[in-house]
Scaffold this active site. Structure first.
Site, PDB file in Angstrom:
ATOM      1  N   CYS A 122     -19.571 -16.397-111.813  1.00 43.29           N
ATOM      2  CA  CYS A 122     -18.292 -17.456-111.918  1.00 43.29           C
ATOM      3  C   CYS A 122     -17.682 -17.386-110.755  1.00 43.29           C
ATOM      4  O   CYS A 122     -17.369 -16.607-110.056  1.00 43.29           O
ATOM      5  CB  CYS A 122     -17.435 -17.052-113.178  1.00 43.29           C
TER       6      CYS A 122
ATOM      7  N   ARG B  72     -23.115 -21.695-106.939  1.00 44.43           N
ATOM      8  CA  ARG B  72     -23.458 -20.415-107.595  1.00 44.43           C
ATOM      9  C   ARG B  72     -24.043 -20.210-109.011  1.00 44.43           C
ATOM     10  O   ARG B  72     -24.364 -19.482-109.692  1.00 44.43           O
ATOM     11  CB  ARG B  72     -22.363 -19.186-107.576  1.00 44.43           C
TER      12      ARG B  72
ATOM     13  N   TRP C 200     -19.865 -18.921-115.965  1.00 38.46           N
ATOM     14  CA  TRP C 200     -21.383 -18.505-116.412  1.00 38.46           C
ATOM     15  C   TRP C 200     -21.411 -17.359-117.372  1.00 38.46           C
ATOM     16  O   TRP C 200     -21.246 -16.412-117.272  1.00 38.46           O
ATOM     17  CB  TRP C 200     -22.028 -18.181-114.885  1.00 38.46           C
TER      18      TRP C 200
ATOM     19  N   ASN D  92     -13.818 -12.683-113.855  1.00 38.02           N
ATOM     20  CA  ASN D  92     -15.233 -12.930-113.495  1.00 38.02           C
ATOM     21  C   ASN D  92     -15.688 -11.518-113.913  1.00 38.02           C
ATOM     22  O   ASN D  92     -14.800 -10.180-113.735  1.00 38.02           O
ATOM     23  CB  ASN D  92     -15.435 -12.935-112.055  1.00 38.02           C
ATOM     24  N   GLY D  93     -16.534 -11.172-114.816  1.00 34.70           N
ATOM     25  CA  GLY D  93     -17.227  -9.698-114.722  1.00 34.70           C
ATOM     26  C   GLY D  93     -17.477  -9.778-116.476  1.00 34.70           C
ATOM     27  O   GLY D  93     -17.555 -10.691-117.187  1.00 34.70           O
TER      28      GLY D  93
ATOM     29  N   GLU E  20     -45.155  -7.669 -96.818  1.00 27.30           N
ATOM     30  CA  GLU E  20     -44.258  -8.250 -96.429  1.00 27.30           C
ATOM     31  C   GLU E  20     -43.816  -8.228 -94.991  1.00 27.30           C
ATOM     32  O   GLU E  20     -43.488  -9.175 -94.076  1.00 27.30           O
ATOM     33  CB  GLU E  20     -42.952  -8.131 -97.202  1.00 27.30           C
TER      34      GLU E  20
ATOM     35  N   LYS F 214     -43.984 -11.290 -92.325  1.00 24.62           N
ATOM     36  CA  LYS F 214     -42.897 -11.716 -91.289  1.00 24.62           C
ATOM     37  C   LYS F 214     -43.458 -11.858 -89.672  1.00 24.62           C
ATOM     38  O   LYS F 214     -43.192 -12.994 -89.191  1.00 24.62           O
ATOM     39  CB  LYS F 214     -41.893 -10.766 -91.267  1.00 24.62           C
TER      40      LYS F 214
ATOM     41  N   GLU G  47     -45.616 -14.988 -89.574  1.00 25.93           N
ATOM     42  CA  GLU G  47     -44.572 -16.302 -89.339  1.00 25.93           C
ATOM     43  C   GLU G  47     -43.809 -16.678 -88.202  1.00 25.93           C
ATOM     44  O   GLU G  47     -44.034 -17.671 -87.786  1.00 25.93           O
ATOM     45  CB  GLU G  47     -43.677 -16.169 -90.819  1.00 25.93           C
TER      46      GLU G  47
ATOM     47  N   HIS H 251     -62.589   1.551 -96.591  1.00 22.96           N
ATOM     48  CA  HIS H 251     -63.289   0.736 -97.098  1.00 22.96           C
ATOM     49  C   HIS H 251     -63.633  -0.464 -96.374  1.00 22.96           C
ATOM     50  O   HIS H 251     -63.999  -1.520 -96.831  1.00 22.96           O
ATOM     51  CB  HIS H 251     -62.821   0.622 -98.545  1.00 22.96           C
TER      52      HIS H 251
ATOM     53  N   LYS I  31     -38.330 -24.396 -95.235  1.00 23.57           N
ATOM     54  CA  LYS I  31     -37.681 -23.463 -95.800  1.00 23.57           C
ATOM     55  C   LYS I  31     -37.826 -23.232 -97.302  1.00 23.57           C
ATOM     56  O   LYS I  31     -38.251 -22.358 -97.880  1.00 23.57           O
ATOM     57  CB  LYS I  31     -36.179 -23.523 -95.486  1.00 23.57           C
TER      58      LYS I  31
HETATM   59  N1  HGA Z   1     -17.653 -12.331-119.450  1.00 31.66           N
HETATM   60  C1  HGA Z   1     -16.958 -13.360-119.023  1.00 31.66           C
HETATM   61  C2  HGA Z   1     -16.949 -13.901-117.762  1.00 31.66           C
HETATM   62  C3  HGA Z   1     -18.238 -14.043-117.358  1.00 31.66           C
HETATM   63  C4  HGA Z   1     -18.621 -13.983-115.769  1.00 31.66           C
HETATM   64  O1  HGA Z   1     -18.092 -13.371-114.916  1.00 31.66           O
HETATM   65  N2  HGA Z   1     -19.863 -14.730-115.420  1.00 31.66           N
HETATM   66  O2  HGA Z   1     -20.159 -15.041-113.958  1.00 31.66           O
HETATM   67  C5  HGA Z   1     -17.545 -14.829-120.145  1.00 31.66           C
HETATM   68  O3  HGA Z   1     -18.605 -14.755-120.730  1.00 31.66           O
HETATM   69  O4  HGA Z   1     -16.837 -15.590-119.984  1.00 31.66           O
END
Ligand code: HGA
Length: 616
Positions: free
Chosen positions: A2, A27, A75, A100-101, A489, A493, A496, A512, A611
């Site tokens: 988020c 994001r 999110w 966030n979190g 990898e 590289k 490439e 072998h 890309k």
């Molecule tokens: N846990 C909170 C915030 C989620 C979050 O940081 N998403 O990236 C929620 O679910 O709203």
């Protein structure tokens, strides 16, 4: 994940908040919202499911103006993406929080707060924060003091922004495991989870450190560190060179992106680690329930992402005890696949628009879990608004930031980090990974950015070794176990960007066939961490030396390998076997880069390549 934006100013800040959200939207998002202390002295909010443009439309219909506000793109980790779960969350009508979190002890706190009479209006973990803060505020009387007391009761990861109609002179912030940056203006100040959101209003920033709490007013910023002591954080001037669209001090984007790896690996871990375990909810609200049912993993990807998947296969089987398969998407999509019951379909792509990977996902989803199809799909991706993310059930975004060099570097290592988080989460939920092992690996993950920095400090040594390749036409890369895909990898590289023909082999396969090719014109590169396969690998290296082949060995300092005639040993920082594939990737990236520079090729845009491979 988020995004957070906040502002305290003399002017109307609504448009600044919305613009900030738009800049963070790439994001990933599922809903967006803001709360503004309006000119009538009331805290007002607007929230909408979907893109920030939905929120913008809502604001066009019902405008909001004020000089103090917070905003969020969500999110979801706890509770479905819906308007009632979108942030900001309120306690009463005076207090608003965006977060966030993940708050791990949210259930216990919720019960406690309900016992105190608080009524919850969302299914999120976040809502406990705002009610707890309200509770403390009533007892302590001051918002800043109450926030300091509140965070002491929170377990998990958070970046928080808080405002109150009772003390509208300040915007508060708290950080633990989720980044926050203060944007410094003239007579106005801002807050965001990424400075990218604030570049529209300022070029001066102050980064909060773990455990910091900040009180941001129009004309002052005060910060307390985790131990409650007032601290001053350095303010830094942003200059164009620091961002993706510019090479800055580096000669090529690729070199810049190689050197960004400690930082982006750190970012990919942020908000996803608890004290001694991975926060499974980082994969989405249904992750824990789904992961408990996983009996098998099918990974599908292309190119570099395929190599990340190959490393993950070793991890998934060894650490989480889950049978796993990995296949290139261009083959997989046309095969009649027999799906084992309980198989999680994992796709990996930097852009999330890779045509073959997308097609494989769509085929995979065609049959539901009850009709012989996959249990669920998970995307590991660097772009939150991509097709792959939209079409998958679960997502874990890598936080590599925009990758400009066509040859992928930081996207690969952040994919590996994401896949390690997946491995640990599956092992944790299914009970197949000992708690102590998970705790150790979480600790190692926290130290990983420092180890990567140490590996990059060997830049000059690798540059010298590159001279051995300048006139060569072929090279061989060897590895064993999870280092075999790292060797693949490394070979990719080199192909490439330097156009040298390079092949990778599991070291045990040497006799072998490929040994027939080895002579003085065929340099052999080996990744040799200090694991149980080392002794076997040393014998393979003797086989090369005996044929006059020139050896370049990247080895753990403790592996006791020494330089000799035709043998060049580069001692690597010590790291656990499990994370060694991430670390040993770095010198191979540097090697191919310096060889390409010596050969004068177009490093960032090698011939014939693109890309984001959006065509079949
Ligand atoms: N846990 C909170 C915030 C989620 C979050 O940081 N998403 O990236 C929620 O679910 O709203």
């Amino acid at each position: 994940m988020c995004g957070i934006v906040g502002a305290v100013a003399e002017r109307n800040i609504t448009a600044i908040l919305v613009e900030g959200l738009k800049r963070l939207e790439y994001r990933g998002y599922d809903s967006a919202g803001l709360a503004v202390f309006n000119n009538a002295g009331v805290l007002e909010r607007r929230r909408r499911v979907g893109k920030v443009s939905e929120l913008e439309q809502a604001l066009a219909g019902e405008p909001l103006a004020g000089r103090l506000g917070i905003a969020h793109t969500r999110w979801a980790t706890h509770g479905a993406p819906s308007e009632r779960n979108a942030h900001p969350h309120f306690s009463g009508s005076d207090l608003a929080v965006v977060h966030n979190g993940i708050i791990e002890n949210h259930e216990a706190l919720r019960k406690q707060l309900q016992g105190l009479g608080y009524v919850f209006s969302s299914d999120t973990d976040t809502e406990v924060i705002v009610h707890l803060l309200d509770h403390k505020l009533k007892a302590l009387g001051d918002l800043t003091v109450a926030l300091k007391a509140t965070v002491k009761d929170l377990h998990g990861a958070y970046g928080l922004a808080v405002i109150s109609a009772k003390q509208p002179d300040r915007l508060l912030a708290a950080r633990s495991g989720s980044p926050l940056v203060i944007g410094l203006g003239l007579g106005e100040n801002f807050l965001a989870s990424d400075q990218l959101a604030l570049r529209q209003v300022t070029d001066r920033f102050m980064y909060l450190e773990e455990g910091d709490i900040a009180e941001i007013r129009r004309d002052s910023v005060q910060i307390w560190s985790v131990d409650g002591q007032p601290v001053v954080r350095e303010s830094v001037q942003y200059h164009e060179g620091a961002e993706a669209a510019d090479k800055g001090e580096y000669r090529h984007f690729m070199l810049k992106e190689i050197h960004e790896q400690p930082k982006v690996v750190q970012r990919t871990l942020e908000g996803r680690l608890g004290t001694d375990h991975v926060l499974v909810q980082a994969f989405g609200p249904q992750a824990a329930e789904l992961f408990a049912k996983v009996q098998n993993v099918q990974i599908v990807a292309c190119g570099t992402s395929f190599h990340a998947g190959m490393v993950a296969r070793y991890w998934l089987e060894e650490l989480a005890g889950i049978p796993s398969q990995v296949e290139v998407a261009s083959e997989f999509r046309y095969r009649k696949v027999v799906v084992q019951p309980g198989t999680l379909f994992v796709s990996i792509s930097q852009s999330g628009e890779t045509a073959d990977t997308l097609a494989a996902l769509r085929n995979g989803k065609a049959k539901g879990p009850d009709n012989g199809g996959y249990l669920a799909s998970l995307a590991i991706c660097n772009v939150g608004i991509s097709s792959l993310v939209r079409e998958s059930d679960l997502t874990l975004l890598t936080q590599a930031g925009p990758e400009i060099g066509v040859a992928s570097t930081k996207a690969f290592t952040t994919q590996l980090v994401a896949l390690m988080l997946l491995t640990l989460s599956l092992g944790q939920v299914r009970g197949t990974l000992a708690k102590g092992v998970e705790a150790e690996l979480v600790e190692e993950l926290r130290r990983l950015p420092t180890r990567l920095g140490e590996a990059l400090a060997m830049d000059g040594t690798v540059e010298k070794i590159a001279e051995l390749f300048a006139e060569k036409h072929h090279a061989l890369f060897l590895g064993r176990g999870a280092q075999y895909p790292v060797a693949m990898e490394g070979a990719l590289k080199l192909k490439e960007i330097s156009y040298i023909h390079a092949e990778a082999y599991p070291a045990g396969e040497l006799k072998h066939g490929p040994l027939a090719l080895v002579d003085a014109d065929m340099p052999v590169v080996t990744v040799a961490p200090n694991n149980e396969l080392l002794e076997k690998l040393k014998s393979n290296l003797q086989e090369v030396r005996a044929r006059g082949g020139e050896l370049i060995v990247f080895a753990d300092g403790e592996a006791n390998m020494s330089n000799g005639e035709g043998t060049h040993v580069v001692n690597m920082p010590h790291i656990s076997d499990a994370l060694a594939p991430i670390l040993y990737t770095l010198p191979l990236q540097l090697l191919s880069y310096y060889v390409a520079v010596l050969r004068g090729t177009d490093v960032d845009q090698p011939r014939n390549l693109a890309k984001s491979v959006t065509v079949e």
